[in-house]
Scaffold this active site. Structure first.
Site, PDB file in Angstrom:
ATOM      1  N   ASP A 190       0.599  -1.034   0.010  1.00 33.45           N
ATOM      2  CA  ASP A 190       0.091  -0.033   0.004  1.00 33.45           C
ATOM      3  C   ASP A 190       0.746   1.412  -0.058  1.00 33.45           C
ATOM      4  OD1 ASP A 190      -1.962  -1.781   0.430  1.00 33.45           O
ATOM      5  OD2 ASP A 190      -1.987  -1.598   2.513  1.00 33.45           O
TER       6      ASP A 190
ATOM      7  N   GLU B 185     -11.164   1.093  -3.809  1.00 33.07           N
ATOM      8  CA  GLU B 185     -10.737   1.502  -2.532  1.00 33.07           C
ATOM      9  C   GLU B 185      -9.171   2.359  -3.103  1.00 33.07           C
ATOM     10  OE1 GLU B 185     -10.106  -2.025  -0.359  1.00 33.07           O
ATOM     11  OE2 GLU B 185      -8.674  -2.976  -1.961  1.00 33.07           O
TER      12      GLU B 185
END
Length: 549
Positions: A57, A230
């Protein structure tokens, strides 16, 4: 910031003598993957991933000629590793954004709980860095600083921002916005449907103002029913605002998509060429140096005006199994008709990549490629590579080795064990240590743990077996089984070694002054893979002692 802040001088102040300590004399790690065994020119080429191992991420920003990058840390402490670079290729860890328990409460959270998807942003209007993220056990919050090397503020929680994956955007007029993922208004229409919301942010008073607005429901129209939109990031180029998001879930169907609008509130126009990054279709499943699950990207413009993206990807050893977790990758961004594209469709992510303006470094990189290191624990503080699970108590000191006072806490519990962890960064690797430990009962243990989560792990070390000193190897895939054991002589130090080759690991021990002895060969370590365990981390190698095995 360059060393973990828990000072070795104070760590044993509160310890009693009720338990036998375990002394780890050294830790040696070597990684030797075939994908990295390539000739390349480090002055004009680089290797992907740029951060190998459990560095998922990624989010980055640039201030002047320095790039800053952060990654998810889940339930490890300190949280949110932060790196700096001058060329986007050679990254050096500056420290951790969340290095105090007051910033990062992790009590009773599962291993893959804690910190999800941090986003780092710089606001030039007030010369302040912002890191916003989700603590699964507490909610969404941000911290800020004007100098990342000098530490970050206490957390400012945002109760108005639900869901996960918040990210800041600061416009040219000084206005601030937060975008995030959450449950669609009125509830989801199908499983996996999520929405992206936007909130206005009062920069002066550090708070959300007004009502949130749902700006993207479900995702793009690449699929009829898109799932898991997302990881949103909002940025501006010229007259357009761009909304870049991950889509498809963080496994093999992962991707990155892009939309644009002339106002942050929309309406949003989809790019007809979405996704702008994926490895899910159109590629040979048996290709060399396979990378899967590419997505969750962030984007930055250099001082010269070109654009680059970082994103996560995985290096499976077979199928969708990988023990190294989700790495950080780097690729150039190409603009076409006002749209950014990270990778053309049906194109495999290359290991060796060309790039101008790479700045040679004299430092030995421990972030990518094949490398090895030995930690003799001869400093006053632990090296920055070491992490704790959840919020640690005072259980160790550095004194001619790493001395651990075993706590009555097992790695199977949602508590903080007496263990320090580092990342498994290679598919082919070895890890070695020497431990001096005298167990008093069969509950006492000291040695290695290989951790994916509470139910999926290994332990390999010294304990008592039927009242006799022994080296014991256990494997857990929900149920724990003893894979191998060997009685040893007396209470002399014992060496332990693990050799991993993809899915299968070998385990060795050596008594003092003796040769290595095999305790188990070809042990199936698929239980450390994300796909088997359903976790989010990469396998972590722990030096671990407990009085409650």
């Amino acid at each position: 910031m360059k060393k973990l802040l828990l000072s070795a001088a104070m760590l044993l102040a509160s310890m009693g003598s009720q338990a036998q300590t375990a002394t780890f004399k050294y830790f040696k790690y070597d990684g030797n993957d075939a994908r990295f065994d390539k000739k390349y020119d480090p002055s004009s080429q680089y290797l992907n991933p740029v951060l190998a191992g459990f560095y998922p991420d990624p989010s980055m920003c640039r201030v002047g000629d320095t790039y800053y990058l952060v990654n998810s840390s889940f339930s490890f402490f300190p949280g949110v590793p932060i790196f700096t670079s001058k060329d986007l290729v050679n990254w050096k860890q500056l420290g951790h954004v969340l290095d105090r328990e007051s910033q990062l409460p992790l009590d009773n959270q599962k291993v893959s709980g804690g910190i999800f998807a941090p986003a780092i942003t710089y606001n030039p209007k007030n010369k302040t860095f912002y890191m916003i993220t989700t603590n699964v056990g507490r909610g969404n919050f941000f911290v800020k600083t004007q100098d990342p090397a000098k530490g970050w503020s206490e957390p400012i929680y945002l109760k108005e921002v639900g869901g996960i994956d918040p990210s800041f955007f600061f416009d040219k007029d000084g206005k601030g916005y937060i975008v995030n993922n959450d449950e669609p208004v009125g509830g989801h229409d199908y499983e996996g449907q999520r929405s992206i919301f936007i909130h206005e942010f009062d920069v002066k008073n550090d708070k959300v103002v007004g009502e949130q607005k749902e700006i993207l429901r479900g995702g793009t129209h690449v699929d009829k029913n898109p799932i898991w939109i997302e990881g949103p990031h909002l940025f501006r180029v010229g007259k357009y605002y761009y909304l870049m998001c991950a889509e498809g879930g963080t496994c093999e169907w992962h991707s990155e998509v892009i939309l644009r609008a002339k106002n942050p509130m929309g309406p949003w126009e989809e790019f007809g060429g979405n996704p702008i990054l994926t490895q899910r279709t159109g590629l040979d499943p048996n290709r060399q140096d396979i990378v899967t699950s590419a997505g969750h990207a962030d984007i930055v413009q250099t001082k010269k005006g070109d654009w680059w993206a970082v994103f996560l990807g995985c290096r499976p050893y077979e199928g969708d199994f990988y023990n190294t977790g989700r790495d950080t990758y780097l690729l150039p961004v190409t603009w076409k008709d006002g749209w950014p594209v990270i990778l053309e469709k049906n194109t495999a992510i290359p290991t060796v990549n060309d790039k101008a303006d790479i700045i040679p470094t004299a430092d030995k990189t421990l972030t990518t490629g094949n490398f090895g290191y030995t930690d003799r624990f001869d400093s006053q503080t632990l090296d920055i590579r070491w992490m704790f699970l959840r919020n640690p108590s005072e259980f160790f000191r550095l004194d001619n080795g790493l001395v651990i006072n075993p706590k009555p806490v097992s790695i199977t519990e949602r508590k903080s064990p007496s263990a320090v962890f580092c990342r498994q960064q290679h598919t082919v690797f070895s890890a070695e240590t020497q431990v001096d430990f005298t167990p008093g009962s069969d509950k006492d243990f000291a040695g290695f743990t290989l951790l994916q989560n509470e139910e999926y792990n290994f332990t390999f070390g010294k304990t008592l077996l039927g009242g006799r000193p022994a080296v014991v190897l256990t494997r857990a895939e929900k149920d724990r089984v003893v894979v191998g054991s060997a009685f040893i002589t007396g209470n002399a130090p014992v060496k332990l070694k693990i050799e991993g080759r993809g899915r299968y690991y070998d385990f060795y021990y050596a008594e003092q002054g003796k040769e290595w002895q095999l305790i188990a060969r070809g042990v199936d370590a698929v239980n450390l893979s994300t796909s088997r365990s359903t976790g989010f981390i990469g396998a972590c190698i722990g030096l671990y002692a407990t009085s409650k095995q």
